[in-house]
Design an enzyme around this catalytic site. Structure first.
Site, PDB file in Angstrom:
ATOM      1  N   SER A 160      50.692  45.779  29.603  1.00 16.27           N
ATOM      2  CA  SER A 160      50.445  46.338  30.901  1.00 16.27           C
ATOM      3  C   SER A 160      50.299  45.164  32.096  1.00 16.27           C
ATOM      4  O   SER A 160      50.626  44.126  31.605  1.00 16.27           O
ATOM      5  CB  SER A 160      49.505  47.371  31.049  1.00 16.27           C
ATOM      6  OG  SER A 160      49.556  48.220  32.204  1.00 16.27           O
ATOM      7  N   ASN A 161      49.924  45.595  33.343  1.00 12.52           N
ATOM      8  CA  ASN A 161      49.785  44.569  34.212  1.00 12.52           C
ATOM      9  C   ASN A 161      48.843  44.931  35.339  1.00 12.52           C
ATOM     10  O   ASN A 161      48.038  46.222  35.073  1.00 12.52           O
ATOM     11  CB  ASN A 161      51.154  44.223  35.051  1.00 12.52           C
ATOM     12  CG  ASN A 161      51.721  45.633  35.581  1.00 12.52           C
ATOM     13  OD1 ASN A 161      51.093  46.010  36.605  1.00 12.52           O
ATOM     14  ND2 ASN A 161      52.974  46.296  34.973  1.00 12.52           N
ATOM     15  N   HIS A 162      48.312  44.321  36.303  1.00 14.80           N
ATOM     16  CA  HIS A 162      47.273  44.395  37.131  1.00 14.80           C
ATOM     17  C   HIS A 162      47.556  45.685  38.275  1.00 14.80           C
ATOM     18  O   HIS A 162      46.814  45.883  39.223  1.00 14.80           O
ATOM     19  CB  HIS A 162      46.728  43.238  37.830  1.00 14.80           C
ATOM     20  CG  HIS A 162      46.141  42.358  36.835  1.00 14.80           C
ATOM     21  ND1 HIS A 162      45.026  42.586  36.096  1.00 14.80           N
ATOM     22  CD2 HIS A 162      46.579  41.270  36.431  1.00 14.80           C
ATOM     23  CE1 HIS A 162      44.577  41.669  35.348  1.00 14.80           C
ATOM     24  NE2 HIS A 162      45.516  40.700  35.570  1.00 14.80           N
TER      25      HIS A 162
ATOM     26  N   ALA B 204      55.052  48.720  39.317  1.00 15.24           N
ATOM     27  CA  ALA B 204      55.383  47.416  38.690  1.00 15.24           C
ATOM     28  C   ALA B 204      55.635  47.751  37.295  1.00 15.24           C
ATOM     29  O   ALA B 204      54.715  47.867  36.336  1.00 15.24           O
ATOM     30  CB  ALA B 204      53.950  46.653  38.618  1.00 15.24           C
TER      31      ALA B 204
END
Ligand code: C5P
Length: 223
Positions: free
Chosen positions: A29-31, A96
């Site tokens: 995943s991402n932030h 995102a």
């Protein structure tokens, strides 16, 4: 700010990260926190629009009076977006989206062993690019672009390649911009080559100004 200037408009917003599962325990995943997308959805709702918010997993409260569509992976998000596209006047892609996912999903937990391991990844669909192909001319499509270098050059390429009307560009390395905070520093890039840098401000204010601009574009196109 014009009150209820979006009455009768259908707006689809995507927000948050995606999660790409490897096994029942792990994901890539991402932030992204979803704050920017939620601010846009909230503002559009306050201006009288009918809002669909397609959201990856975030820690934010669902928004009242907004059609919430929770999704997990990029493929889930793609499906939800494509379903919403035909009845949307405005699409704002603040999510995102993960560019890659693990090539295989293991039904059982991957056990560790003493050696190193590598994971093979495959490309996810580019949702915004697909919108760019399927869109109608009466619709206004807005993408986001987060870069750590060559911001305007890379973002201009995305505007062209993904066939959208506006790209909201932000540099992750600028103080006050990017993921977790309540502020952002963005530059709006338009199809006609116009470039509009905004100063550091709350994400709520970015959302208000962005909607102002998108509504004006929509009115121009549909006059
Ligand atoms: O290419 P890049 O990921 O930088 O483009 C950013 C824009 O494209 C964002 O609006 C993002 O939501 C969208 N995007 C997408 N599907 C992907 C990757 C990005 O819709 N797989």
């Amino acid at each position: 700010l014009t009150e209820k200037d979006m009455q009768g408009m259908h707006v689809t917003v995507t927000a948050g990260p995606t999660r790409e599962a490897m096994d029942p325990v792990r994901f890539l995943s991402n932030h992204s926190t979803g704050k920017m997308g939620y601010a846009i959805a909230r503002s559009a709702k306050m201006r009288g629009a009918e809002v669909t918010l397609i959201s990856g997993p975030v820690a934010l409260e669902p928004l009242d009076g907004v059609r919430m569509v929770p999704v997990t992976s990029a493929c889930d998000m793609r499906e939800a977006v494509m379903q919403a596209l035909p009845q949307s006047d405005l699409v704002i892609k603040a999510a995102a989206v993960g560019d890659y996912r693990p090539a295989t999903f293991q039904d059982d937990k991957i056990k560790k062993h003493d050696d190193d391991m590598s994971v093979s990844l495959v490309r996810n669909p580019d949702i915004l690019a697909e919108i760019g192909e399927k869109r109608r001319d009466d619709q206004v499509i807005c993408g986001f672009s987060m870069e750590t270098r060559d911001l305007l050059e890379n973002s201009t390429k995305k505007l062209q390649k993904k066939n959208c009307d506006v790209i909201v560009a932000n540099n992750l390395k600028v103080k006050g911009a990017g993921f977790a905070g309540d502020t952002n520093v963005v530059t709006l890039l338009y199809r006609n080559g116009k470039v509009e840098p905004l100063e550091l401000m709350e994400k709520d204010s970015v959302a208000d100004i962005l909607l102002e601009r998108l509504v004006a574009l929509y009115r121009d196109k549909n006059a």
